[in-house]
Structure formats: structure tokens, C-alpha cells
Design an enzyme around this catalytic site. Sequence first.
Site, PDB file in Angstrom:
ATOM      1  CE  LYS A 199       3.513  -5.896   3.893  1.00 43.94           C
ATOM      2  NZ  LYS A 199       3.145  -4.651   4.594  1.00 43.94           N
ATOM      3  CD  GLU A 231       1.049  -1.226   8.066  1.00 46.92           C
ATOM      4  OE1 GLU A 231       0.814  -0.399   8.976  1.00 46.92           O
ATOM      5  OE2 GLU A 231       1.389  -0.895   6.912  1.00 46.92           O
ATOM      6  CD  GLU A 283       8.048   0.260   7.076  1.00 43.61           C
ATOM      7  OE1 GLU A 283       7.097  -0.502   6.772  1.00 43.61           O
ATOM      8  OE2 GLU A 283       8.111   1.433   6.664  1.00 43.61           O
ATOM      9  CG  ASP A 310      -0.357  -0.041   2.523  1.00 44.31           C
ATOM     10  OD1 ASP A 310       0.889  -0.121   2.604  1.00 44.31           O
ATOM     11  OD2 ASP A 310      -1.092   0.010   3.539  1.00 44.31           O
ATOM     12  CB  SER A 311       4.564   1.716  -0.300  1.00 43.99           C
ATOM     13  OG  SER A 311       4.724   0.629  -1.191  1.00 43.99           O
ATOM     14  CG  ASP A 314       0.620  -4.029   2.216  1.00 44.61           C
ATOM     15  OD1 ASP A 314       0.874  -4.892   3.082  1.00 44.61           O
ATOM     16  OD2 ASP A 314       1.402  -3.102   1.938  1.00 44.61           O
TER      17      ASP A 314
HETATM   18  O1  KIV Z   1       3.648  -1.013   1.508  1.00 46.86           O
HETATM   19  C1  KIV Z   1       4.777  -1.500   1.321  1.00 46.86           C
HETATM   20  O2  KIV Z   1       5.391  -1.344   0.261  1.00 46.86           O
HETATM   21  C2  KIV Z   1       5.342  -2.278   2.407  1.00 46.86           C
HETATM   22  C3  KIV Z   1       6.787  -2.638   2.332  1.00 46.86           C
HETATM   23  C4  KIV Z   1       7.607  -1.429   2.487  1.00 46.86           C
HETATM   24  C5  KIV Z   1       7.163  -3.680   3.287  1.00 46.86           C
HETATM   25  O3  KIV Z   1       4.664  -2.605   3.332  1.00 46.86           O
END
Ligand code: KIV
Length: 257
Positions: free
Chosen positions: A110, A112, A176, A42-43, A81
Site C-alpha cells: 500500500k 499513500e 482515510e 505503518d500505524s 504499507d
Molecule cells: O497504517 C495503517 O494502519 C493504515 C490504516 C489506518 C489504513 O494505513
Amino acid sequence: MKRKISDLIKKKNKKKIVCLTAYSKNIANILDNFCDIVLVGDSLGSVLYNYKSTREVSLDTMIEHSKSVNMGIKKSLMVVDMPYNTYRNSKEALKNAKKIISKTKCDAVKLEGGKKIYKIVKTLIKNKIPVMGHLGVLPQSDKILKSKGKKTLERNKILNDAKLLESAGIFSLVLECVETSLSKIVTEKINIPTIGIGSSNNCDGQILVFDDLIGLNPIDVKFLKKYANIRKEIAKAVSNYTKDVRNEKFPLKKHSY
Ligand code: KIV
């Protein structure tokens, strides 16, 4: 051959695990030849959409990018994510994780967090949805993004959360910006692979945001090594194209019907 989650776990203490993010098909297709895991992170909220935080990323945006990424992947494990506010309770998480998996054909999701999402993670895993954990800096909930694990309380929490998530059944754990000695302890104390970003070489594998690695995203952070200056390469190509068009050197006869 398509990688399996069990192959990835077997790499712990033997071979470093290589992971990168991708947000679209053509990039995913290149990474697929090299990576164990391709993450649709989600970056993309900050990298592609200029959002102030990943909290603004919607489920539909993640799904559309993931559908594109999936078209480029044959071998790597594909992890997506779950965006902010899509896993506030077990029922919501299950509904949305099922939607992500059915629409994108990814291998895992994934999430958090630690203790707070323990039950949610257990529910997903009970329903045969593989989960990757994410501790340390948590961009979806941390107001300030600074490294973690210098203070005793914080160190204990990260270690306990890692053990708890492992007991819930996650297959790997992103750390992270976790302090070097704590990454070592966490990596030694759990039996699943840790994947570091800004968390030293003590982790079982590494992940970076692909756009950062190639120097496309104009950021500079301590943990980042830029392996290319792709902005310069793109500028050179566009400049040459511009000159050719203006000097009537492109298109030539061979480019014309
Ligand atoms: O959102 C993302 O790209 C991430 C990575 C930096 C691990 O969670």
C-alpha cells in the site's frame, strides 16, 4: 482457501469487505478467520513505538513485523504499507517493494498519495506487484491530521486522484477520514473497492487499527468504535497473577516439575 485479489474486486456492490491491521503472528492468526484483508500498517510507528509520526518507521521494521504477521495468515490477503521515503521514485519503489514481497511473502503493498505517485504505481503494477492506494488523510505527508473533502478543491483532487490511481491499476483504495458524501461519490465513480477508515458506510469495506478496536491503544477518535476493553481484561489477569504469586497460590504442585 487463500483469497485472491479478483475475489475481493468481485465483492464491490455485493458484500462489504472486512479489513484490520495486525503487527504480529498471534493476532494475525485470529484475524485470518474473519478478515478479507490483513494490513501491516505503518500505524505501528505510533501504536507500538510511540513515534510522533509514521515518517519515522523504517523499511526493516515493516519487514520484521510483516514476517511475523505472515506466519499467522493462511486465508486473508496480506497487504504491507510501504513506509515513508521508500518510494520517492519508480526505481526506489520497485527495489523496496520487491524486497518487501520477497522477504515477507505478502500479497500486495500500500502506498499513500495520488497524482504524485501515479508513475510509481504504474511501474509496480507493470512489474506484477499488486498495489492498494490510500487517499484522504495521508499520515506520511499531512502535517495536520484532519478530515478531508469539505472544500471543493480538495473534493475534486481526491476524486481525480482516485480515478487516476484506478487507471494506474490499483486493486483497492483506502479512504482515510474522507467526508461522507465524497466517499459515496468516489465509491460510485470507480470500479475497484474503496476501504474506509473514518469515511462512513458509503465505502465498499472498512478498516480499523486492531489495537484501537480492542481498546488496547488508549486513544479516542470520532470514527472509532471500541469492541472490547482489553486493557481492563489484561489488568484483571495481571492483578490476579500478582495476588496469587504474593499469596503463594501460584505456582501450585501441578505447575511444577
Ligand atoms: O497504517 C495503517 O494502519 C493504515 C490504516 C489506518 C489504513 O494505513
